[in-house]
Design a protein around this motif. Structure first.
Motif, PDB file in Angstrom:
ATOM      1  N   ARG A   1      17.489  40.682  39.396  1.00 56.89           N
ATOM      2  CA  ARG A   1      18.900  41.062  39.535  1.00 56.89           C
ATOM      3  C   ARG A   1      19.148  41.725  40.882  1.00 56.89           C
ATOM      4  NH1 ARG A   1      21.020  44.834  35.684  1.00 56.89           N
ATOM      5  NH2 ARG A   1      22.955  44.231  36.729  1.00 56.89           N
ATOM      6  N   LEU A   2      20.191  41.253  41.562  1.00 54.82           N
ATOM      7  CA  LEU A   2      20.556  41.768  42.882  1.00 54.82           C
ATOM      8  C   LEU A   2      22.046  42.064  42.925  1.00 54.82           C
ATOM      9  CD1 LEU A   2      19.896  42.214  45.982  1.00 54.82           C
ATOM     10  CD2 LEU A   2      20.571  39.818  46.290  1.00 54.82           C
ATOM     11  N   VAL A   3      22.384  43.248  43.432  1.00 58.34           N
ATOM     12  CA  VAL A   3      23.753  43.580  43.810  1.00 58.34           C
ATOM     13  C   VAL A   3      23.783  43.595  45.330  1.00 58.34           C
ATOM     14  CG1 VAL A   3      25.602  45.290  43.730  1.00 58.34           C
ATOM     15  CG2 VAL A   3      24.159  44.916  41.715  1.00 58.34           C
ATOM     16  N   LEU A   4      24.568  42.699  45.913  1.00 57.01           N
ATOM     17  CA  LEU A   4      24.588  42.498  47.361  1.00 57.01           C
ATOM     18  C   LEU A   4      25.875  43.044  47.963  1.00 57.01           C
ATOM     19  CD1 LEU A   4      23.441  41.109  49.967  1.00 57.01           C
ATOM     20  CD2 LEU A   4      24.722  39.069  49.253  1.00 57.01           C
ATOM     21  N   ALA A   5      25.744  43.879  48.986  1.00 59.07           N
ATOM     22  CA  ALA A   5      26.912  44.347  49.731  1.00 59.07           C
ATOM     23  C   ALA A   5      27.369  43.233  50.666  1.00 59.07           C
ATOM     24  CB  ALA A   5      26.572  45.601  50.527  1.00 59.07           C
ATOM     25  N   SER A   6      28.473  42.587  50.310  1.00 57.30           N
ATOM     26  CA  SER A   6      29.066  41.571  51.171  1.00 57.30           C
ATOM     27  C   SER A   6      30.365  42.127  51.751  1.00 57.30           C
ATOM     28  CB  SER A   6      29.287  40.270  50.393  1.00 57.30           C
ATOM     29  OG  SER A   6      29.686  39.231  51.272  1.00 57.30           O
ATOM     30  N   SER A   7      31.246  41.268  52.214  1.00 61.02           N
ATOM     31  CA  SER A   7      32.434  41.745  52.918  1.00 61.02           C
ATOM     32  C   SER A   7      33.545  40.705  52.858  1.00 61.02           C
ATOM     33  CB  SER A   7      32.089  42.024  54.382  1.00 61.02           C
ATOM     34  OG  SER A   7      33.254  42.296  55.144  1.00 61.02           O
ATOM     35  N   MET A   8      34.776  41.194  52.967  1.00 58.56           N
ATOM     36  CA  MET A   8      35.925  40.296  53.019  1.00 58.56           C
ATOM     37  C   MET A   8      35.923  39.454  54.285  1.00 58.56           C
ATOM     38  SD  MET A   8      38.087  41.722  55.494  1.00 58.56           S
ATOM     39  CE  MET A   8      38.224  43.291  56.342  1.00 58.56           C
ATOM     40  N   VAL A   9      35.109  39.794  55.283  1.00 57.82           N
ATOM     41  CA  VAL A   9      35.077  39.014  56.515  1.00 57.82           C
ATOM     42  C   VAL A   9      34.561  37.594  56.288  1.00 57.82           C
ATOM     43  CG1 VAL A   9      34.835  41.045  57.990  1.00 57.82           C
ATOM     44  CG2 VAL A   9      32.785  39.852  57.189  1.00 57.82           C
ATOM     45  N   VAL A  10      33.922  37.343  55.128  1.00 59.07           N
ATOM     46  CA  VAL A  10      33.431  35.987  54.866  1.00 59.07           C
ATOM     47  C   VAL A  10      34.580  34.986  54.801  1.00 59.07           C
ATOM     48  CG1 VAL A  10      31.358  36.810  53.683  1.00 59.07           C
ATOM     49  CG2 VAL A  10      33.409  36.268  52.341  1.00 59.07           C
ATOM     50  N   TYR A  11      35.794  35.446  54.475  1.00 60.40           N
ATOM     51  CA  TYR A  11      36.935  34.540  54.363  1.00 60.40           C
ATOM     52  C   TYR A  11      37.503  34.143  55.729  1.00 60.40           C
ATOM     53  CZ  TYR A  11      37.036  36.282  49.522  1.00 60.40           C
ATOM     54  OH  TYR A  11      36.712  36.626  48.237  1.00 60.40           O
ATOM     55  N   GLY A  12      37.232  34.946  56.766  1.00 59.48           N
ATOM     56  CA  GLY A  12      37.907  34.730  58.038  1.00 59.48           C
ATOM     57  C   GLY A  12      39.349  35.161  57.899  1.00 59.48           C
ATOM     58  N   GLU A  13      40.278  34.247  58.131  1.00 58.35           N
ATOM     59  CA  GLU A  13      41.682  34.539  57.902  1.00 58.35           C
ATOM     60  C   GLU A  13      41.949  34.676  56.400  1.00 58.35           C
ATOM     61  OE1 GLU A  13      44.443  35.281  59.280  1.00 58.35           O
ATOM     62  OE2 GLU A  13      44.159  34.909  61.422  1.00 58.35           O
ATOM     63  N   GLY A  14      43.047  35.336  56.091  1.00 56.18           N
ATOM     64  CA  GLY A  14      43.437  35.477  54.701  1.00 56.18           C
ATOM     65  C   GLY A  14      44.104  34.212  54.180  1.00 56.18           C
ATOM     66  N   ARG A  15      44.862  34.369  53.111  1.00 54.83           N
ATOM     67  CA  ARG A  15      45.536  33.239  52.486  1.00 54.83           C
ATOM     68  C   ARG A  15      46.998  33.235  52.916  1.00 54.83           C
ATOM     69  NH1 ARG A  15      45.871  31.916  45.976  1.00 54.83           N
ATOM     70  NH2 ARG A  15      45.215  29.740  46.133  1.00 54.83           N
ATOM     71  N   TYR A  16      47.543  32.038  53.160  1.00 56.21           N
ATOM     72  CA  TYR A  16      48.916  31.934  53.644  1.00 56.21           C
ATOM     73  C   TYR A  16      49.692  30.914  52.820  1.00 56.21           C
ATOM     74  CZ  TYR A  16      47.311  34.673  57.556  1.00 56.21           C
ATOM     75  OH  TYR A  16      46.787  35.687  58.315  1.00 56.21           O
ATOM     76  N   ARG A  17      51.003  31.165  52.720  1.00 52.98           N
ATOM     77  CA  ARG A  17      51.892  30.273  51.998  1.00 52.98           C
ATOM     78  C   ARG A  17      53.123  29.963  52.832  1.00 52.98           C
ATOM     79  NH1 ARG A  17      51.618  33.229  46.083  1.00 52.98           N
ATOM     80  NH2 ARG A  17      49.669  32.285  45.368  1.00 52.98           N
ATOM     81  N   GLY A  18      53.624  28.756  52.640  1.00 56.86           N
ATOM     82  CA  GLY A  18      54.865  28.336  53.282  1.00 56.86           C
ATOM     83  C   GLY A  18      55.909  28.024  52.241  1.00 56.86           C
TER      84      GLY A  18
END
Length: 352
Positions: free
Chosen positions: A110-127
């Motif tokens: 079992r592993l708890v890994l510290a990751s980051s929101m930077v994996v997404y790059g840009e966020g989500r966008y809608r038009g």
């Protein structure tokens, strides 16, 4: 449970250590004590063993009897120079790969890994049309005119941001982000091969007491804080309307405790965020107001590769872990205006 905690003397790791210990877990605490995180010449606390996670023999000695690993050790920041790439690859990615192999030898699943929101790059966008709109790098012509939002590549209409779910594509746009994506991929492959469980906690903008002081690798809240301490106005890039999610380090620690205590198999990514978005300009204004000025300066300066908006959806962490952030960003940032910081200015990125 017996928990191996890496990066245990760091800004986040130290808070996680306290949370795990207070909950009654036996914590085996290790840290490499990199100057970039702790300052030149800093010594490890008595309860922390100095250990490099890239050392397989050292890992074998501390993994005996460990039920779960909470992996916080990492070189952080966006990466100031391309010359930082080897440090990210060595400490973050090689270090994680060596750790995973050692866990397999020890039978720790079992592993708890510290990751980051930077994996997404840009966020989500809608038009105007249903569904998310994929965006690239913003147009330089728009940026030069002070128009900082993304446009729909088909209609040219200005897009609005939406909260990013965990199943969003991973599109790293910095060296640190590339390293975090690689860590996640190694961990996911390890989980599949060994029938193990990985919980990847994608932290959003973490802040709080004991955060590293102003360096090129610091978070923006600490950079603004340092400017105010020097009697200078915080320098806010673009128009200050960039949306982010700021999550207090105490909430990060609580999320780690919940993940440590949640057994499962497979790879589980979770956004760890406050769920209460705030703009970068509001961060600067909140800190300045708490300290009595000076007022932030909206500079209009920009970096073409910067992310415009990145805001999380914390619903999955709430549903699966029962985790809900307790600190409102406006309250937490006002308190942070006078919180103690780590004096590591000028340390820079480590060598390989």
């Amino acid at each position: 449970m017996r928990v191996l905690l890496t990066g245990a003397a760091g800004f986040i790791g130290a808070r996680v250590h306290r949370e795990l210990a207070d909950a009654g877990h036996e914590v085996v605490a290790v840290d490499m004590m990199l100057p970039a995180a702790h300052g030149v010449g800093a010594r490890a606390p008595e309860h922390v063993r100095v250990l490099d996670v890239r050392d397989p023999d050292a890992l074998d000695s501390v993994l005996r009897g460990v039920d779960v690993v909470c992996h916080q050790a990492a070189v952080v920041g966006a990466g100031v120079s391309a010359q930082d790439a080897p440090a990210y690859a060595s400490h973050n990615d090689l270090g994680t790969a060596v750790l995973l192999a050692a866990m397999d030898r020890a039978g720790c699943r079992r592993l708890v890994l510290a990751s980051s929101m930077v994996v997404y790059g840009e966020g989500r966008y809608r038009g105007v049309r249903p569904g998310a709109v994929e965006v690239g790098v913003r147009r330089r012509g728009d940026l030069e005119k002070g128009m900082y939002e993304h446009r729909d590549p088909d209609s040219d209409a200005v897009l609005s941001w939406a909260a990013v779910p965990e199943n969003a594509p991973l599109r790293p746009r910095s060296l640190y982000a590339a390293a975090k994506v690689a860590q996640e991929h190694y961990a996911a492959a390890w989980a599949a091969v060994t029938d193990s469980g990985v919980t990847a906690l994608r932290y959003h903008n973490v802040y709080g007491p004991d955060m590293p002081r102003d360096t090129p690798y610091s978070g923006v809240a600490a950079i603004f804080r340092s400017a105010l301490e020097s009697g200078k106005p915080p320098q806010v890039f673009e128009d200050g309307r960039q949306a982010r999610d700021f999550v207090h380090v105490s909430d990060i620690a609580a999320a780690n405790l919940a993940a440590v205590e949640y057994p499962h198999t497979g790879f589980l990514p979770l956004n760890i965020a406050s769920g209460r978005p705030i703009t970068i300009g509001a961060v600067a204004t909140t800190l300045a107001a708490a300290r009595g000025g000076p007022e932030p300066e909206i500079t209009g300066r920009y970096r073409p590769g910067d992310v415009r908006h990145i805001v999380a959806s914390p619903e999955q962490a709430q549903r699966i872990l029962g985790f809900t952030a307790q600190v409102d960003p406006l309250d937490g940032l006002a308190e942070f205006a006078f919180a103690p910081l780590r004096a590591v200015a000028g340390a820079g990125a480590p060598l390989m």
